[in-house]
Motif scaffolding. Structure first.
Motif, short mmCIF file in Angstrom:
data_model
loop_
_atom_site.label_atom_id
_atom_site.label_comp_id
_atom_site.label_asym_id
_atom_site.label_seq_id
_atom_site.Cartn_x
_atom_site.Cartn_y
_atom_site.Cartn_z
N CYS A 88 -3.99 4.54 -2.39
CA CYS A 88 -4.99 5.22 -1.55
C CYS A 88 -5.74 6.24 -2.40
N ILE A 123 0.82 -1.22 0.00
CA ILE A 123 0.00 0.00 0.00
C ILE A 123 0.85 1.28 0.00
N GLU A 124 2.16 1.14 0.23
CA GLU A 124 3.05 2.29 0.13
C GLU A 124 4.48 1.82 0.04
N PRO A 138 -4.58 10.04 -0.39
CA PRO A 138 -3.33 9.96 0.37
C PRO A 138 -3.02 11.24 1.12
N CYS A 140 -9.86 2.85 8.97
CA CYS A 140 -9.20 4.12 8.67
C CYS A 140 -9.90 5.29 9.36
N VAL A 187 1.91 4.95 -3.64
CA VAL A 187 0.90 4.70 -2.62
C VAL A 187 -0.37 4.15 -3.26
N HIS A 210 0.23 7.01 3.22
CA HIS A 210 -0.95 6.18 3.47
C HIS A 210 -1.35 6.27 4.94
N CYS A 256 -11.73 0.01 -0.47
CA CYS A 256 -10.39 0.01 0.10
C CYS A 256 -10.34 -1.00 1.24
#
Length: 317
Positions: free
Chosen positions: A304, A227-228, A307, A284, A302, A241, A278
């Motif tokens: 997202c 994810i990053e 972000p 989150c 990333v 992220h 997601c």
């Protein structure tokens, strides 16, 4: 040196790894981090060809030095795995064979990949134990794994992994279950061997302190996805992220003066119960409505929809 594209691993209906892209340059130290259950070990086991049925591995490409490992015949693959790509497994005591002396287990690697026999094999085995700084190495050759400490067994595993001077070493939680002093010694050993042999190193860990000390670049995994990713200094200073930011916020040194460490609610989604949008959205703190509807695409550094904006970019704007 290593190029992985769209790697996926499934166990029946359960998704362990999804759409994983990864690059490692020659001589680079990459930290692969994330919570337990994020898919770190499974993705590297897939790279090594160690996923057995009912596990299924698919990928557009798993290329090492320009050769696609997925398209090699078994015999050709065995010439690469263990020799040019090696792995230090998480629990040395269970990874080593309890019925064989540690010297014999190292010798097996030398015989299988380098064809060493007799006196040359014994001498090289002794040299490897001395290289990983095992005291009284000659007498340890005849020891069984249960006769050695956890730190010593981990050193034996490292000796086996570097026996053929691989171009790429994967270390899967190499300091698990070791006390702090031994952890530091093992990390120093890996750092020294990596520099001496110029090999690439993928360090799998959930310990961000290890990553900060050892890695040049970091890839953060969550629920089977990267994810990053980015240089270690940049990622630690300005995570993009929300998950990376939450991991860093939970470090004790970043929570001085607070009554409790910040913690993420919930857990990593199971492989059979993955959100439609997601994968991090249910946990989150910065979630928005569209996060539940669309799966974020990879945006270069990333994954997202919204972000975090680095401070220097905010100042410029």
């Amino acid at each position: 040196m290593l190029r992985v594209r769209n790697l996926g691993v499934r166990f029946g209906d359960s998704v362990a790894v999804e759409g994983l892209d990864l690059d490692v340059a020659a001589g680079e130290v990459l930290g692969l981090v994330g919570e337990s259950g994020s898919g770190k070990s499974v993705s590297m086991m897939a790279l090594m060809g160690l996923i057995d049925p009912p596990g299924q591995v698919q990928a557009e490409a798993v290329e090492f030095m320009g050769r696609d490992l997925l398209r090699l015949r078994p015999r050709e693959r065995r010439q690469v795995i263990g020799r040019e790509i090696a792995m230090v497994f998480q629990d040395a005591l269970t990874a080593l064979n309890p019925a064989y002396r540690v010297g014999d287990q190292i010798a097996e690697v030398l015989r299988a990949h380098l064809g060493l026999r007799g006196a040359a094999q014994r001498q090289r085995t002794l040299e490897l134990l001395e290289q990983v700084e095992i005291p009284d190495a000659r007498s340890r050759l005849r020891a069984y794994p249960h006769e050695l400490s956890g730190g010593m067994n981990q050193r034996v595993m490292i000796a086996m992994a570097v026996a053929c001077q691989p171009r790429l070493l994967i270390a899967d939680e190499p300091t698990t279950a070791l006390d702090v002093t031994i952890q530091a010694q093992i990390l120093d050993l890996l750092r020294r061997l990596q520099k001496e042999q110029g090999m690439g190193l993928i360090m799998i860990t959930h310990d961000l302190g290890v990553v900060a000390e050892l890695a040049q670049r970091v890839a953060v995994m969550y629920a089977g996805q990267i994810i990053e990713t980015g240089p270690a200094d940049t990622l630690f200073d300005q995570p993009r992220h929300p998950y990376t930011a939450a991991l860093l916020a939970a470090l004790p040194e970043r929570s001085r003066g607070q009554a409790r460490l910040p913690a993420l609610p919930g857990s990593v989604p199971a492989g059979v119960d993955r959100p439609a949008g997601c994968l991090f959205a249910p946990r989150c703190a910065a979630v928005r409505a569209d996060c539940h509807a669309a799966r974020p695409a990879w945006q270069g550094v990333v994954r997202c929809l919204h972000p975090r904006v680095p401070q220097d970019e905010e100042a410029t704007a």
